[in-house]
Design a protein around this motif. Structure first.
Motif, short mmCIF file in Angstrom:
data_model
loop_
_atom_site.label_atom_id
_atom_site.label_comp_id
_atom_site.label_asym_id
_atom_site.label_seq_id
_atom_site.Cartn_x
_atom_site.Cartn_y
_atom_site.Cartn_z
N ASN A 46 0.82 -1.22 0.00
CA ASN A 46 0.00 0.00 0.00
C ASN A 46 0.85 1.26 0.00
OD1 ASN A 46 -2.21 -1.68 0.21
ND2 ASN A 46 -2.46 -1.38 2.41
N PHE A 47 2.14 1.11 0.30
CA PHE A 47 3.02 2.27 0.44
C PHE A 47 4.17 2.24 -0.56
CE2 PHE A 47 0.84 1.34 4.35
CZ PHE A 47 0.28 2.56 4.67
N ALA A 48 3.91 1.57 -1.70
CA ALA A 48 4.95 1.42 -2.72
C ALA A 48 5.44 2.77 -3.24
CB ALA A 48 4.43 0.56 -3.88
N THR A 49 4.56 3.76 -3.28
CA THR A 49 4.95 5.08 -3.80
C THR A 49 5.38 6.05 -2.70
OG1 THR A 49 2.67 5.83 -3.74
CG2 THR A 49 3.42 4.85 -5.80
N ALA A 50 5.34 5.61 -1.46
CA ALA A 50 5.71 6.49 -0.34
C ALA A 50 7.22 6.71 -0.31
CB ALA A 50 5.25 5.87 0.97
N ASN A 51 7.65 7.75 0.39
CA ASN A 51 9.10 7.97 0.51
C ASN A 51 9.72 6.91 1.42
OD1 ASN A 51 9.12 8.82 3.30
ND2 ASN A 51 8.31 10.81 2.65
N ASP A 52 11.05 6.83 1.40
CA ASP A 52 11.74 5.77 2.13
C ASP A 52 11.45 5.79 3.62
OD1 ASP A 52 12.77 4.78 -0.18
OD2 ASP A 52 14.78 5.61 0.08
N ASN A 53 11.37 6.99 4.19
CA ASN A 53 11.10 7.09 5.62
C ASN A 53 9.73 6.52 5.97
OD1 ASN A 53 11.83 7.85 8.26
ND2 ASN A 53 10.57 9.70 8.09
N ASP A 54 8.72 6.90 5.18
CA ASP A 54 7.36 6.39 5.41
C ASP A 54 7.31 4.87 5.21
OD1 ASP A 54 6.48 8.90 5.99
OD2 ASP A 54 5.45 9.24 4.08
N LYS A 55 8.04 4.38 4.21
CA LYS A 55 8.08 2.93 3.96
C LYS A 55 8.67 2.21 5.18
CE LYS A 55 8.58 2.80 -1.04
NZ LYS A 55 9.51 2.58 -2.15
N MET A 56 9.74 2.78 5.73
CA MET A 56 10.39 2.18 6.89
C MET A 56 9.42 2.13 8.09
SD MET A 56 12.86 0.63 8.22
CE MET A 56 14.38 0.84 7.32
N VAL A 57 8.68 3.22 8.29
CA VAL A 57 7.71 3.27 9.39
C VAL A 57 6.64 2.19 9.19
CG1 VAL A 57 5.86 4.69 10.41
CG2 VAL A 57 8.11 5.69 9.95
N MET A 58 6.18 2.00 7.97
CA MET A 58 5.15 1.00 7.67
C MET A 58 5.69 -0.42 7.86
SD MET A 58 2.41 2.43 7.31
CE MET A 58 2.65 4.07 7.94
#
Length: 174
Positions: free
Chosen positions: A38-50
């Motif tokens: 769901n977070f494929a397009t999110a930035n790296d920081n947001d991806k890490m949080v997810m």
């Protein structure tokens, strides 16, 4: 960092035993919500949080799904760390019982008898279940020290059950 409250995470009452069907339903919903895809397009920081949130959801699910780990988690929320507290059991009768059970296992091992071993497995498993029921009673009374002691007892019995199951595997492999 504060330890997560898995009961809160899964919107469950802080009580045992855990309602596993509700836990599973809430787990599946959270998994869908926080799935990394769901977070494929999110930035790296947001991806890490997810990814971290997803890992916490998995850890919480496996903790609460296991009755003993759920009890340990509940006690940790009450300020008792079952992992680091000394595993000292101040119950001479229980310790003597463990000694007798271990001797019995050694006798059974020398007899090479499936039926006796299976019966012994059932006996120790039933004993562990009784100790778990006592654990729930102490938790309901909010007697955290006594509950912690029951967890230590369950660990003793779990190790014994694991030894019995290894013997069973050995016997059935022959």
């Amino acid at each position: 960092m504060n330890m997560p409250n898995y009961f809160e995470l899964f919107d469950l009452p802080v009580q045992l035993p855990v309602d596993v069907s509700l836990l599973t339903a809430n787990y599946q919903q959270l998994q869908r919500q926080y799935h990394p895809d769901n977070f494929a397009t999110a930035n790296d920081n947001d991806k890490m949080v997810m990814v971290q949130k997803s890992a916490m959801i998995n850890d919480g699910y496996h903790t609460l799904k296991n009755p003993i780990k759920a009890a340990e988690h509940l006690l940790s929320l009450k300020g008792f760390d079952a992992a680091t507290e000394q595993n000292i059991i101040h119950d001479a009768d229980f310790l003597m019982e463990q000694f007798v059970l271990r001797e019995k296992l050694e006798d059974i091992e020398s007899q090479d008898d499936f039926v006796i071993l299976d019966d012994f497995h059932s006996e120790v498993f039933a004993r562990q279940h009784d100790v778990y029921k006592q654990l729930l009673e102490f938790i309901n009374k909010q007697d955290w020290e006594a509950a912690l002691n029951q967890i230590f007892k369950i660990r003793y019995l779990t190790r014994l059950i694991e030894q019995i199951e290894k013997l069973q595997e050995k016997q059935y492999a022959l």
